[in-house]
Design a protein around this motif. Structure first.
Motif, PDB file in Angstrom:
ATOM      1  N   TYR A 157       1.164   8.030  -0.848  1.00  0.00           N
ATOM      2  CA  TYR A 157      -0.297   7.892  -0.773  1.00  0.00           C
ATOM      3  C   TYR A 157      -0.704   7.028   0.414  1.00  0.00           C
ATOM      4  CZ  TYR A 157      -5.061   6.617  -2.127  1.00  0.00           C
ATOM      5  OH  TYR A 157      -6.429   6.412  -2.144  1.00  0.00           O
ATOM      6  N   GLN A 158       0.025   5.976   0.654  1.00  0.00           N
ATOM      7  CA  GLN A 158      -0.329   5.067   1.736  1.00  0.00           C
ATOM      8  C   GLN A 158       0.172   5.538   3.103  1.00  0.00           C
ATOM      9  OE1 GLN A 158       0.868   1.063   0.580  1.00  0.00           O
ATOM     10  NE2 GLN A 158      -1.119   0.794  -0.409  1.00  0.00           N
ATOM     11  N   LYS A 159       1.148   6.443   3.094  1.00  0.00           N
ATOM     12  CA  LYS A 159       1.742   6.876   4.363  1.00  0.00           C
ATOM     13  C   LYS A 159       1.108   8.147   4.918  1.00  0.00           C
ATOM     14  CE  LYS A 159       6.205   7.713   6.590  1.00  0.00           C
ATOM     15  NZ  LYS A 159       7.681   7.751   6.423  1.00  0.00           N
ATOM     16  N   LYS A 204      -3.228  11.415   0.502  1.00  0.00           N
ATOM     17  CA  LYS A 204      -4.278  10.491   0.061  1.00  0.00           C
ATOM     18  C   LYS A 204      -5.566  11.237  -0.278  1.00  0.00           C
ATOM     19  CE  LYS A 204      -6.734   6.311   1.526  1.00  0.00           C
ATOM     20  NZ  LYS A 204      -6.849   5.280   2.593  1.00  0.00           N
ATOM     21  N   ASN A 222      -6.483   3.021  -5.525  1.00  0.00           N
ATOM     22  CA  ASN A 222      -7.659   3.770  -5.073  1.00  0.00           C
ATOM     23  C   ASN A 222      -8.812   3.674  -6.072  1.00  0.00           C
ATOM     24  OD1 ASN A 222      -6.112   5.201  -6.926  1.00  0.00           O
ATOM     25  ND2 ASN A 222      -6.613   7.198  -6.056  1.00  0.00           N
TER      26      ASN A 222
END
Length: 231
Positions: A156-158, A163, A219
């Motif tokens: 999700y962060q990469k 995302k 999130n």
């Protein structure tokens, strides 16, 4: 990058409750297995009803969000919120066999013939020699939970594409504190002696950790009324 964040009062309370239950589980699990199975984690006991309660809380939280924050939201946002509300309502109902023992409801012929405990629930069904509890609620669910808790937060962060997709379907992403709690509880439950009721305690850990995730994911902005659901 994943990092620990300051806990809210609610999170502090829930994490503290997790720690207390874990300490008691380890103590009784190693010192008195019979007490662990017949009293501490007994069927229709505090552990089972607490699991039901926390799963139900997640469902209520989701439906509350659906009715209070769905204005101007996309269809996928509403479907995502509704899906998790129904999913955890199902989990809560299954936990207490849909109130069968509470209300003294007799099982129908189908459940008498196909349920390992003759109860009104799906997770104890055995059809054609296949135990659904082992196939779906143990093996498959373990893989899904591992991917969700240990892989998704990093992806999700990469990756921006992941995302956007996760946010579009309103999937809450676990924080580092949730992942850590999951791993600690999993390790201690795994090293407990082979007790018949230890997985009931693990289900309680699962319910509390997921309530924490749904309350405050990475999130969290996906739940805001004024935030766009198309991001």
């Amino acid at each position: 990058m994943l990092q620990f964040k300051k806990l809210t009062k609610t999170e502090t309370l829930l994490f503290s409750a997790l720690a207390i239950v874990l300490i008691l589980s380890v103590y009784f699990g190693f010192s008195d297995g019979e007490y662990f199975d017949t009293v501490f984690a007994r069927e229709d006991g505090a552990v089972e009803y607490a699991t039901f309660f926390f799963l139900l809380c997640i469902s209520i939280l989701q439906f509350y969000r659906l009715f209070t924050a769905s204005k101007n939201k996309a269809v996928l946002w509403k479907l995502g919120i509704f899906f998790f509300g129904v999913l955890f309502l199902f989990g809560a109902g299954e936990e207490i066999s849909w109130g069968q023992r509470i209300f003294g409801i007799e099982s129908g012929d189908f459940f008498k013939d196909n349920n390992l405990q003759n109860e009104i629930n799906l997770h104890n069904l055995e059809i054609g020699g296949v135990k659904l509890n082992k196939l779906i609620f143990s093996q498959l669910l373990t893989v899904v939970m591992a991917l969700y808790l240990l892989v998704l937060p990093f992806l999700y962060q990469k990756y921006e594409g992941i995302k956007k997709l996760v946010n579009k379907f309103v999937i809450p992403v676990p924080q580092l504190s949730h992942i850590t709690a999951f791993l600690i509880n999993t390790i201690f439950i795994a090293i407990l002696p082979n007790l018949s009721r230890k997985w009931e305690v693990y289900e309680l850990f699962f319910a509390v950790i997921f309530l924490l995730i749904f309350l405050n994911p990475i999130n969290k902005n996906i739940y805001l009324r004024e935030s766009g659901s198309n991001s």
